[in-house]
Motif scaffolding. Structure first.
Motif, mmCIF file in Angstrom:
data_model
loop_
_atom_site.group_PDB
_atom_site.id
_atom_site.type_symbol
_atom_site.label_atom_id
_atom_site.label_comp_id
_atom_site.label_asym_id
_atom_site.label_seq_id
_atom_site.Cartn_x
_atom_site.Cartn_y
_atom_site.Cartn_z
ATOM 1 N N THR A 1 -1.532 21.638 32.118
ATOM 2 C CA THR A 1 -2.861 21.453 31.538
ATOM 3 C C THR A 1 -2.712 20.887 30.142
ATOM 4 O O THR A 1 -1.620 20.903 29.564
ATOM 5 N N ARG A 2 -3.804 20.378 29.605
ATOM 6 C CA ARG A 2 -3.813 19.855 28.248
ATOM 7 C C ARG A 2 -4.292 20.953 27.298
ATOM 8 O O ARG A 2 -5.343 21.548 27.497
ATOM 9 N N LEU A 3 -3.510 21.214 26.246
ATOM 10 C CA LEU A 3 -3.878 22.206 25.256
ATOM 11 C C LEU A 3 -4.822 21.607 24.216
ATOM 12 O O LEU A 3 -4.954 20.383 24.103
ATOM 13 N N GLY A 4 -5.442 22.459 23.429
ATOM 14 C CA GLY A 4 -6.378 21.999 22.432
ATOM 15 C C GLY A 4 -5.762 21.120 21.363
ATOM 16 O O GLY A 4 -6.445 20.286 20.762
ATOM 17 N N ASP A 5 -4.447 21.281 21.112
ATOM 18 C CA ASP A 5 -3.776 20.462 20.107
ATOM 19 C C ASP A 5 -3.232 19.152 20.672
ATOM 20 O O ASP A 5 -2.553 18.401 19.962
ATOM 21 N N GLY A 6 -3.525 18.881 21.952
ATOM 22 C CA GLY A 6 -3.116 17.629 22.565
ATOM 23 C C GLY A 6 -1.848 17.701 23.386
ATOM 24 O O GLY A 6 -1.562 16.792 24.176
ATOM 25 N N ARG A 7 -1.052 18.745 23.206
ATOM 26 C CA ARG A 7 0.174 18.871 23.996
ATOM 27 C C ARG A 7 -0.130 19.189 25.454
ATOM 28 O O ARG A 7 -1.190 19.725 25.780
ATOM 29 N N LEU A 8 0.804 18.847 26.328
ATOM 30 C CA LEU A 8 0.774 19.320 27.700
ATOM 31 C C LEU A 8 1.534 20.633 27.779
ATOM 32 O O LEU A 8 2.577 20.802 27.133
#
Length: 389
Positions: A247-254
């Protein structure tokens, strides 16, 4: 099924249905903000009493609701459910339904709810099986900027001689421009053995990650539009022919959850996935013993039985080109040389699902010994986000 704090920034719960086996959870944030979890459960995978179960957790709640069964076909094994909220706010449940252990007979079915999952319409066939290969799903639907729905799927291909075993399965994306009424198939080239396609948007187009039937490594491919894909290529992350999810995290990382193991970690292998289930969808099939294994992967046939543990977590800041592995979420034997959870023969920690909510919490659910679903909530201050395994 009450939440319990198990460390700084971490809470856990155990989800149990009133059946011997539970497997293949999928999480989703529901309309209204509740967290929903669906999985399949019954006597054993492939048996015709396998149903889809559903539970929910309020945003500020501390206890999951009692699971309820949402399907009940007496002639098929219902498996691999997922939840999807469409752009209009309707909640969808999708799952597969197959005869006994023959995944090549699977069709995708659906139900819809207009009240966030409290009541549902009648089941219907969404994607039918054709004469030679069934259609299977596992990963969430993505909606493009233009409004096209993208449903990742894989086809369970039966060889010219013998029964389905998984090694010839291929992936595809089904696309709908009419809110799920009709679908067109877009095959992924060179995807033999690459399944459980997990599609995620990136800065330009899409990236997908795949389970490997050959129990070697996770694979990935890219697409400019979600319809035309490059061939899946190996990543540096191991895979044991078990499911993954990102999934995509809020900070942009996967963030990706997976089993950090492969055929190279196996001392034995299974003859097949449904050995204990007969052709009528009941227990009593061939109880074939596990076979000794040399520790090498083979791309000519599916490999079943590599350990399904530990349950690992990795993040990527470059859309999956490189990964940083964090503290494992669960550790154990991972023994999966039998699907039998009634007698404690199965010890897998597998089939993870991961979703991030609007508050920044990350939620993970996974199979615990095929007897229950384990749920883990990771807050932003969980120390594991800063640690490397």
């Amino acid at each position: 099924m009450r939440l319990r704090e198990t460390g700084p920034g971490r809470a856990e719960a155990t989800l149990t249905a009133p059946v011997p086996q539970s497997h293949a959870a999928n999480l989703a944030v529901l309309p209204g903000g509740d967290l929903g979890c669906v999985w399949f459960g019954g006597t054993q995978e492939g048996v015709h009493d396998i149903r889809i179960w559903f539970s929910r957790l309020a945003p500020d709640g501390d206890e999951w609701s009692e699971p309820v069964a949402l399907t009940g076909d007496p002639d098929r094994s219902d498996q691999n459910p997922l939840l999807f909220t469409d752009p209009g706010g309707t909640l969808w449940l999708l799952w597969t339904a197959q005869h006994a252990g023959r995944q090549n007979t699977a069709e995708v079915r659906a139900r819809r709810s207009s009240d966030g999952g409290y009541t549902w319409d009648e089941p219907r066939v969404l994607l039918p099986a054709d004469q030679t290969r069934g259609v299977f799903i596992r990963q969430p639907i993505q909606v493009t900027a233009s409004g096209t729905w993208l449903l990742p799927a894989f086809h369970c291909v039966t060889p010219a001689a013998g029964d389905w075993s998984g090694g010839d399965d291929t992936s595809a994306v089904y696309a709908s421009d009419d809110s799920g009424a009709t679908w067109t198939r877009h095959d992924v080239p060179g995807s033999r053995g690459s399944v459980h396609m997990n599609v995620l948007p990136r800065s330009e187009g899409y990236v997908a990650f795949y389970r490997s039937r050959f129990a070697d490594v996770i694979r990935s491919s890219t697409s400019p539009d979600g319809l035309t894909w490059t061939e899946p290529e190996p990543t540096a992350l191991p895979n044991n022919n078990s499911s993954i999810q990102a999934t995509r995290l809020g900070d942009g990382r996967l963030a990706l959850v997976y089993n950090a193991s492969s055929a190279a970690h196996a001392t034995h292998r299974r003859a097949g996935l449904y050995d204990e289930v007969d052709e009528h969808g009941a227990l009593g099939g061939q109880d074939r013993p596990a076979l000794a294994h040399t520790g090498r992967a083979d791309s000519t046939e599916a490999f079943w039985g590599a350990p399904r543990a530990p349950l690992a977590l990795a993040t990527s800041a470059d859309d999956g080109l490189t990964w940083r592995r964090h503290t494992d979420l669960a550790q154990g034997e991972g023994t999966c040389l039998s699907n039998n959870s009634r007698d404690g023969l199965n010890k897998e920690l597998s089939y993870p699902s991961i979703v991030a909510d609007a508050r920044g919490a990350v939620h993970v659910a996974f199979t615990h010994h095929r007897s229950s679903i384990s749920y883990v909530r990771l807050d932003a201050d969980w120390p594991g986000w800063r640690e490397t395994a």
